[in-house]
Design an enzyme around this catalytic site. Structure first.
Site, PDB file in Angstrom:
ATOM      1  N   GLY A  51       0.825  -1.216   0.000  1.00 54.92           N
ATOM      2  CA  GLY A  51       0.000   0.000   0.000  1.00 54.92           C
ATOM      3  C   GLY A  51       0.854   1.259   0.000  1.00 54.92           C
ATOM      4  O   GLY A  51       0.576   2.223  -0.730  1.00 54.92           O
ATOM      5  N   LYS A 110      -0.133   3.383  12.244  1.00 59.07           N
ATOM      6  CA  LYS A 110       0.646   3.037  11.052  1.00 59.07           C
ATOM      7  C   LYS A 110       0.145   3.838   9.841  1.00 59.07           C
ATOM      8  O   LYS A 110       0.935   4.330   9.033  1.00 59.07           O
ATOM      9  CB  LYS A 110       0.570   1.531  10.769  1.00 59.07           C
ATOM     10  CG  LYS A 110       1.386   1.095   9.572  1.00 59.07           C
ATOM     11  CD  LYS A 110       1.775  -0.378   9.621  1.00 59.07           C
ATOM     12  CE  LYS A 110       2.447  -0.838   8.335  1.00 59.07           C
ATOM     13  NZ  LYS A 110       3.685  -0.104   8.027  1.00 59.07           N
ATOM     14  N   ARG A 141      -0.002 -18.812  -1.580  1.00 58.09           N
ATOM     15  CA  ARG A 141      -0.802 -17.597  -1.384  1.00 58.09           C
ATOM     16  C   ARG A 141      -2.175 -17.916  -0.783  1.00 58.09           C
ATOM     17  O   ARG A 141      -2.867 -17.017  -0.332  1.00 58.09           O
ATOM     18  CB  ARG A 141      -0.989 -16.887  -2.724  1.00 58.09           C
ATOM     19  CG  ARG A 141       0.305 -16.313  -3.300  1.00 58.09           C
ATOM     20  CD  ARG A 141      -0.001 -15.551  -4.583  1.00 58.09           C
ATOM     21  NE  ARG A 141       1.182 -14.970  -5.179  1.00 58.09           N
ATOM     22  CZ  ARG A 141       1.908 -15.550  -6.127  1.00 58.09           C
ATOM     23  NH1 ARG A 141       1.589 -16.741  -6.587  1.00 58.09           N
ATOM     24  NH2 ARG A 141       2.972 -14.940  -6.636  1.00 58.09           N
ATOM     25  N   ASP A 183       2.804 -10.733 -13.008  1.00 56.82           N
ATOM     26  CA  ASP A 183       3.320 -12.039 -13.462  1.00 56.82           C
ATOM     27  C   ASP A 183       3.894 -11.916 -14.883  1.00 56.82           C
ATOM     28  O   ASP A 183       4.903 -12.536 -15.205  1.00 56.82           O
ATOM     29  CB  ASP A 183       2.201 -13.091 -13.420  1.00 56.82           C
ATOM     30  CG  ASP A 183       1.704 -13.320 -12.000  1.00 56.82           C
ATOM     31  OD1 ASP A 183       2.521 -13.220 -11.062  1.00 56.82           O
ATOM     32  OD2 ASP A 183       0.497 -13.567 -11.820  1.00 56.82           O
ATOM     33  N   HIS A 199      -3.304 -16.029 -10.172  1.00 59.56           N
ATOM     34  CA  HIS A 199      -2.085 -15.478  -9.572  1.00 59.56           C
ATOM     35  C   HIS A 199      -1.651 -16.515  -8.534  1.00 59.56           C
ATOM     36  O   HIS A 199      -1.877 -16.361  -7.338  1.00 59.56           O
ATOM     37  CB  HIS A 199      -2.387 -14.128  -8.932  1.00 59.56           C
ATOM     38  CG  HIS A 199      -1.169 -13.492  -8.313  1.00 59.56           C
ATOM     39  ND1 HIS A 199       0.010 -13.315  -9.002  1.00 59.56           N
ATOM     40  CD2 HIS A 199      -0.952 -12.998  -7.056  1.00 59.56           C
ATOM     41  CE1 HIS A 199       0.886 -12.731  -8.205  1.00 59.56           C
ATOM     42  NE2 HIS A 199       0.339 -12.545  -7.024  1.00 59.56           N
TER      43      HIS A 199
HETATM   44  N1  LIG Z   1      -1.370  -8.928  -6.412  1.00 56.26           N
HETATM   45  C1  LIG Z   1      -0.078  -9.124  -6.327  1.00 56.26           C
HETATM   46  O1  LIG Z   1       0.577  -9.408  -7.320  1.00 56.26           O
HETATM   47  C2  LIG Z   1       0.601  -8.972  -4.992  1.00 56.26           C
HETATM   48  C3  LIG Z   1       1.978  -8.750  -4.903  1.00 56.26           C
HETATM   49  C4  LIG Z   1       2.539  -8.580  -3.631  1.00 56.26           C
HETATM   50  C5  LIG Z   1       1.730  -8.658  -2.497  1.00 56.26           C
HETATM   51  N2  LIG Z   1       0.404  -8.899  -2.645  1.00 56.26           N
HETATM   52  C6  LIG Z   1      -0.503  -8.985  -1.498  1.00 56.26           C
HETATM   53  O2  LIG Z   1      -0.765  -7.684  -1.019  1.00 56.26           O
HETATM   54  C7  LIG Z   1      -1.191  -7.772   0.343  1.00 56.26           C
HETATM   55  C8  LIG Z   1      -0.410  -6.768   1.172  1.00 56.26           C
HETATM   56  O3  LIG Z   1       0.946  -7.144   1.259  1.00 56.26           O
HETATM   57  P1  LIG Z   1       1.949  -6.314   2.197  1.00 56.26           P
HETATM   58  O4  LIG Z   1       3.284  -6.909   2.004  1.00 56.26           O
HETATM   59  O5  LIG Z   1       1.731  -4.864   1.992  1.00 56.26           O
HETATM   60  O6  LIG Z   1       1.377  -6.713   3.648  1.00 56.26           O
HETATM   61  P2  LIG Z   1       1.653  -5.945   5.004  1.00 56.26           P
HETATM   62  O7  LIG Z   1       1.466  -6.960   6.084  1.00 56.26           O
HETATM   63  O8  LIG Z   1       2.929  -5.176   4.945  1.00 56.26           O
HETATM   64  O9  LIG Z   1       0.470  -4.871   5.070  1.00 56.26           O
HETATM   65  C9  LIG Z   1      -0.862  -5.201   5.258  1.00 56.26           C
HETATM   66  C10 LIG Z   1      -1.537  -4.098   6.060  1.00 56.26           C
HETATM   67  O10 LIG Z   1      -2.941  -4.363   6.095  1.00 56.26           O
HETATM   68  C11 LIG Z   1      -3.413  -3.946   7.374  1.00 56.26           C
HETATM   69  N3  LIG Z   1      -4.727  -4.545   7.608  1.00 56.26           N
HETATM   70  C12 LIG Z   1      -5.040  -5.815   7.951  1.00 56.26           C
HETATM   71  N4  LIG Z   1      -6.374  -5.986   8.011  1.00 56.26           N
HETATM   72  C13 LIG Z   1      -6.926  -4.783   7.701  1.00 56.26           C
HETATM   73  C14 LIG Z   1      -8.260  -4.315   7.584  1.00 56.26           C
HETATM   74  N5  LIG Z   1      -9.299  -5.123   7.804  1.00 56.26           N
HETATM   75  N6  LIG Z   1      -8.452  -3.021   7.245  1.00 56.26           N
HETATM   76  C15 LIG Z   1      -7.413  -2.201   7.011  1.00 56.26           C
HETATM   77  N7  LIG Z   1      -6.118  -2.594   7.105  1.00 56.26           N
HETATM   78  C16 LIG Z   1      -5.883  -3.871   7.439  1.00 56.26           C
HETATM   79  C17 LIG Z   1      -2.319  -4.369   8.327  1.00 56.26           C
HETATM   80  O11 LIG Z   1      -2.396  -3.671   9.545  1.00 56.26           O
HETATM   81  C18 LIG Z   1      -1.060  -4.024   7.512  1.00 56.26           C
HETATM   82  O12 LIG Z   1      -0.609  -2.706   7.792  1.00 56.26           O
HETATM   83  C19 LIG Z   1      -0.951  -9.231   0.752  1.00 56.26           C
HETATM   84  O13 LIG Z   1      -2.175  -9.943   0.680  1.00 56.26           O
HETATM   85  C20 LIG Z   1       0.017  -9.730  -0.308  1.00 56.26           C
HETATM   86  O14 LIG Z   1      -0.059 -11.128  -0.481  1.00 56.26           O
HETATM   87  C21 LIG Z   1      -0.171  -9.043  -3.854  1.00 56.26           C
END
Ligand SMILES: NC(=O)c1ccc[n+]([C@@H]2O[C@H](COP(=O)([O-])OP(=O)(O)OC[C@H]3O[C@@H](n4cnc5c(N)ncnc54)[C@H](O)[C@@H]3O)[C@@H](O)[C@H]2O)c1
Length: 300
Positions: free
Chosen positions: A11, A35, A83, A143, A171
């Site tokens: 994010g 955060k 995943r 990908d 994915h």
């Molecule tokens: N689509 C893709 O190709 C791709 C690539 C990389 C990561 N991802 C996915 O993206 C997601 C985020 O990854 P990340 O590394 O940033 O994780 P992260 O753990 O660093 O961040 C996730 C954040 O979400 C917050 N959170 C949890 N539940 C919540 C809710 N209900 N409302 C609001 N915030 C909430 C947490 O507090 C945390 O700050 C994961 O599911 C990861 O697998 C997807």
């Protein structure tokens, strides 16, 4: 305004790109309020001096009201081998988030980034009943970037010499790199690789995230750039053609599932689903991939 749900690694990387390119105001909504506020404070120092954009953080979902675009990058934890490891928790999370987005932002275009990507894209669309053209799962373009990178390494060439490196389907482990369309300097790559090379590159594309995890904790920049490109296309009403996950309704012979297929994106979300010709083997693998995702959905 762009609302980003989850101010973790992914994010924040997306927000950084949006802010440094002055795309629009950003609001982080994170489970932990401090955060969200802290990351926003940090990124606010990257706002260009001549820019009017702002960035703020909160844990209050009602503040997303009025957002044109909502990006979901929230995650309940970290998976290690697959995943889908935390699928139940992630599905519960996306249902809660979808109710809030439906309540406060019923007309937004929603980009789903959280994993398991295709399952969550499907659940989000079903829960909200938003038009399927406004619920876009971003992953197959990442990908595809990985596929293109691996091909460039294999041939010792620049990525810019490769066109139409496309990955479709889940994915996840059943994703399908489409060799039949890739060209290197205009020549079809299929003729330059034998079946064993193709198998190796396919496996490396599927396992890219696992290889990356051995070197750093989790990925963020590739997915951030691919998501940023979609946000920019929506805001600028550019017609961007990329593979993305969408709930299918008969396209590619599939329904009751979301999976990565080529789409055209503009200010309204998905403007068009593009049905490309695949060879027999690719069609077969895409069917298996669709069934894999459907099985996950059925298991919930
Ligand atoms: N689509 C893709 O190709 C791709 C690539 C990389 C990561 N991802 C996915 O993206 C997601 C985020 O990854 P990340 O590394 O940033 O994780 P992260 O753990 O660093 O961040 C996730 C954040 O979400 C917050 N959170 C949890 N539940 C919540 C809710 N209900 N409302 C609001 N915030 C909430 C947490 O507090 C945390 O700050 C994961 O599911 C990861 O697998 C997807």
């Amino acid at each position: 305004m762009i609302s980003i749900i989850g101010s973790g690694k992914v994010g924040t990387a997306i927000a950084f790109l949006c802010i440094t390119n002055s795309l629009d105001d950003i609001l982080f909504v994170n489970r932990t309020k401090s955060k969200a506020i802290g990351e926003a404070l940090d990124i606010s120092n990257a706002i260009p001096a001549n820019s009017n954009v702002t960035i703020h953080g909160t844990d209050d979902f009602s503040k997303i009201s009025g957002s044109n675009i909502v990006v979901i990058t929230a995650s309940t934890g970290t998976y290690l081998k697959s995943r889908t490891e935390m699928m139940d928790a992630q599905v519960k999370m996306i249902k809660e988030i979808s109710n809030k987005i439906k309540k406060y932002c019923p007309s937004a275009i929603v980009l789903v980034v959280s994993n398991p990507l295709d399952v969550l894209t499907f659940i989000f669309q079903k829960e909200t009943q938003f038009s399927r053209n406004k619920v876009i799962g971003i992953a197959s373009s990442l990908d595809s970037s990985r596929f293109r990178y691996l091909l460039s390494e294999k041939f010792g060439i620049k990525q810019s010499q490769i066109t139409d490196a496309l990955v479709m389907g889940e994915h996840g482990d059943s994703m399908v790199p489409i060799f039949s369309r890739v060209k290197i300097n205009g020549k079809n790559v299929s003729e330059m690789l034998n079946d064993s090379d193709k198998k190796t590159i396919s496996t490396e594309t599927q396992n890219y995230w696992r290889s990356l995890r051995l070197l750093k904790t989790r990925s963020e920049f590739g997915i951030a750039k691919n998501t940023f490109d979609v946000i920019r296309a929506i805001i600028d009403n550019d017609e961007l053609v990329i593979p993305a996950s969408i709930v299918l309704n008969g396209e590619y012979g599939e329904k009751d599932v979301a999976l990565g297929i080529p789409v055209k994106i503009n200010k309204n979300g998905i403007k068009e689903i593009i049905e490309i010709k695949l060879n027999e083997q690719e069609n077969k693998l895409l069917k298996i991939s669709a069934q894999t995702i459907r099985n996950y959905i059925k298991s919930l």
